[in-house]
Enzyme design. Structure first.
Site, PDB file in Angstrom:
ATOM      1  N   GLU A 215       0.871  -1.177   0.000  1.00 18.75           N
ATOM      2  CA  GLU A 215       0.000   0.000   0.000  1.00 18.75           C
ATOM      3  C   GLU A 215       0.906   1.225   0.000  1.00 18.75           C
ATOM      4  O   GLU A 215       1.661   1.438   0.948  1.00 18.75           O
ATOM      5  CB  GLU A 215      -0.875   0.038   1.257  1.00 18.75           C
ATOM      6  CG  GLU A 215      -1.928  -1.048   1.290  1.00 18.75           C
ATOM      7  CD  GLU A 215      -2.713  -1.072   2.604  1.00 18.75           C
ATOM      8  OE1 GLU A 215      -3.732  -1.763   2.648  1.00 18.75           O
ATOM      9  OE2 GLU A 215      -2.290  -0.416   3.578  1.00 18.75           O
TER      10      GLU A 215
ATOM     11  N   ASP B 179      -5.601   8.371  11.158  1.00 18.63           N
ATOM     12  CA  ASP B 179      -4.263   7.912  11.489  1.00 18.63           C
ATOM     13  C   ASP B 179      -3.781   8.384  12.848  1.00 18.63           C
ATOM     14  O   ASP B 179      -4.051   9.505  13.262  1.00 18.63           O
ATOM     15  CB  ASP B 179      -3.275   8.378  10.409  1.00 18.63           C
ATOM     16  CG  ASP B 179      -3.414   7.551   9.148  1.00 18.63           C
ATOM     17  OD1 ASP B 179      -3.248   6.327   9.238  1.00 18.63           O
ATOM     18  OD2 ASP B 179      -3.717   8.129   8.087  1.00 18.63           O
TER      19      ASP B 179
END
Lengths: 403, 272
Positions: B51, B62
């Site tokens: 990724e 995040d």
């Protein structure tokens, strides 16, 4: 007649919606269901109306600013006095509504973001009122400029968590609040403070502030026998503006004017005027006009007023703008400061810096508008901004000044 | 749509009876020049899929480690076009499946039609956007699929069966199961939510399932590898990059961590 309601997925035209991590999709769905049920429940409405009247101080007056109007020799200016509400700004309307909803949903912990600190103070206040745990995220830059409100929140028993990432302002506080919510979603209620974010927040926040416009409409009809020609309100996320605009959306003759932060100038990074050339984008759960660079990175913003210092405008405003039902202009930091001085000295009203932007635009337009009626939303009072006024009006801050 | 490198790799893994390792790194961290070599190091260590994170200024999903990685990448001038350059450089030497991993706004600004064409030409195989719900994805999917990209969506412990069904319907290539409520970041143990989430999703789809969020050690990879087709690790790699950015051994260390995690995942199947 123009109306303004979201579709089933929370879109105002193309704007709004739900752009969030999957973890939050079902919690937002549950929130929407709880809100729809509460909205229809007479006991919820009765409890809310009682608190708005007896705790917050509604209805707020619509005050005719006679000296200001006379001095400008133009429009008759009326001022909607949200600054008189408990905690000093309109934000308490939404906080009372949402805290009752949080209680209905059985949530024990409340989190919020704050920019100027007005929403943080209002959230801390309603949490104290109901004995709920409260954590407020606030950018470190905003904590510096709004120290008084940081202290007020702590005095009310809330925990204030400084956010030191990004521009250290409202946007970063929202990101951190969203991360907390993603992590603690089972027992935590996110009390979002503006007409921003994912559905149902823009709808819910607007509904809880719609009392501003409903009252103002009745009051102006009673006072003058007719509808106003123009309504002025400042727009950060846009909660006080959508609150006062909404009751007038169907009145085609009434101009709705939102005032954004023109800051220090037109270069990207120097202002928060989203409606002057920005493209729509996705930030923090919604699709709307967004200040961004060519790579889709969110731009830094600037405003003298922390409450207007945000890169995205609320989605319903974006849709009202596209359809030409509302227009959006901006006032600079300097114009807002001047307007604050004018209002203080002609009416004895020291406005919040956010609200000063709306006052500034009304002052600009009034002289050419003889025979017209203006309403200005005075969304908050200026106590919280005294340090900033002192910094910027140094000549008044000398011990021996006679000015 | 013909099978992508992603589907083909899952097919090979199935034949070998082996769980896959999905490795996330933020493109442009520690530099745009280094990223292709880091991909090759991860591949040597046993990573099956990469990724490539396209950094965004406001990464709400995040935790601190990937937030810092994104900030470093942005400071290095990383944008969609430069990430596609990285993909082209990887493709000169490797056929490892590549996914773009990002938030909505950088891709929206690049334009989905243009992105779909350019990404496929650069050798990208799929796309995963953290803040793009299936509901909002509807009118962007056409462009991505027509160009031949897999569209991977996330499912979470908070997703009821009807949402899992939606996620399964809109996903191609695989489904990314988020192991717990929260943001990205290493955890000490694998969340108890994983087992039930894998079981519930399994009932609705035959797509491969990859589990991520909080997995950092071989031991955790083994727990996940026992029940899912792939293990996703991100923050542990990004932290290693952060701590060794200037080290000549960065590639070797990254390769070693990938090997440890892959072996952890594989060990789980051998026991059963």
């Amino acid at each position: 007649m123009i109306t303004s309601q979201p579709d089933a997925h929370g879109h105002f035209g193309p704007y709004g919606g739900r752009y969030v991590p999957e973890v939050l999709m079902n919690p937002l769905e549950e929130l929407e269901q709880a809100y729809i049920a509460a909205r229809k429940d007479p006991t919820f409405q009765a409890e809310l109306n009682d608190l708005l009247a007896n705790y917050a101080g509604r209805p707020t007056p619509l005050y005719y600013a006679k000296r200001l109007s006379t001095n400008l020799d133009g429009a008759e200016i009326y001022i909607k006095r949200e600054d008189l509400l408990h905690t000093g700004a309109h934000k308490i309307n939404n906080c009372l509504g949402q805290v009752l909803l949080a209680r209905r949903m059985g949530k024990k912990r409340i989190i919020a973001e704050t920019g100027a600190g007005q929403h943080g103070v209002a959230t801390a206040t309603v949490c104290a009122l109901f004995g709920l745990k409260c954590r407020v995220y606030m950018g470190e830059e905003d904590m510096r400029r709004q120290r008084l409100n940081v202290f007020r929140m702590r005095l009310l028993g809330a925990e204030v968590v400084g956010v030191g990432t990004g521009s250290k302002t409202l946007k970063d506080a929202i990101s951190e609040a969203m991360r907390d919510w993603v992590t603690n979603v089972a027992d935590t209620y996110y009390l979002l403070g503006s007409a921003l974010g994912s559905h149902p927040y823009p709808l819910m926040v607007r509904d809880f502030h719609s009392c501003i416009g409903i009252e103002a409409r009745e009051q102006i009809l009673k006072a003058t026998g007719r509808l106003p020609d123009s309504i002025f309100a400042c727009v950060g996320g846009g909660s006080n503006a959508i609150g006062i605009f909404h009751a007038f959306i169907g009145d085609a003759s009434v101009k709705l004017i939102g005032i954004e932060a023109g800051g220090r100038g037109p270069e990207l990074g120097e202002h928060a005027a989203r409606m002057t050339g920005s493209l729509p984008g996705v930030l923090q759960g919604a699709y709307s006009y967004l200040l961004q660079d060519a790579d889709g990175q969110v731009a830094l913003t600037h405003s003298i007023s922390a409450g207007l210092d945000y890169a995205m405008i609320g989605p319903e405003h974006a849709w009202l703008a596209d359809r030409g039902r509302a227009e959006y202009v901006n006032c600079s930091d300097a114009e807002a400061l001047d307007a604050a001085c004018v209002l203080s000295r002609t009416e004895g009203l020291i406005p919040a810096l956010e609200s000063s932007h709306a006052v500034a635009e009304a002052i600009k337009q009034a002289p050419g508008a003889k025979g017209q009626i203006f309403i200005v939303s005075l969304s908050g009072r200026g106590d919280k901004d005294i340090d900033i006024y002192r910094e910027n009006l140094k000549d008044l801050d000398e011990p021996d000044t006679h000015k | 749509m013909s099978p992508t490198r992603i589907s083909k790799r899952f097919e090979q893994l199935r034949e070998k009876g082996e769980p896959g390792l999905v490795a996330y790194i933020t493109a442009g961290d520690p530099s745009l020049e280094r990223t292709p070599d880091l991909v090759f190091a991860l591949e040597r260590g046993g990573a099956d899929f990469i990724e490539l994170g396209v950094p965004f200024s406001d990464p709400i999903a995040d935790g601190p480690v990937i937030q810092r990685g994104s900030a470093r990448a942005l400071a290095n001038g990383t944008n969609v076009a430069k990430v596609l350059d990285i993909a082209r450089r990887v493709r000169e030497k490797s056929q490892i499946p590549l996914l773009l991993f990002s938030y909505m706004n950088p891709l929206l600004r690049y334009g989905f039609e243009r992105l779909a064409k350019d990404a496929v030409a650069a050798g990208i195989d799929g796309c995963l956007l953290t803040d793009l719900s299936v509901e909002e994805a509807e009118h962007h999917l056409g462009a991505l699929r027509t160009a031949g990209l897999d569209t991977v969506f996330l499912a979470a412990p908070t997703s009821p069966p009807e949402r899992l069904a939606l996620v399964a319907r809109y996903s191609t290539g695989f489904i990314y199961l988020v192991s717990r409520t929260g943001v990205t970041g290493e955890q000490d143990t694998v969340s108890d939510a994983v087992g039930p989430l894998v079981a519930a999703t399994r009932k609705l789809t035959s797509l491969p399932l990859a589990v991520g969020f909080g997995i950092a050690k071989a031991r955790d990879a083994a727990v996940v590898g026992a029940i899912a087709e792939a293990v996703v690790v991100g923050s542990a790699f990004v932290r290693l990059i952060e701590n060794n950015a200037a080290s000549p051994d960065l590639d070797a260390k990254l390769e070693a961590l990938a090997r440890e995690l892959k072996q952890g995942a594989v060990s789980a199947r051998k026991k059963t």
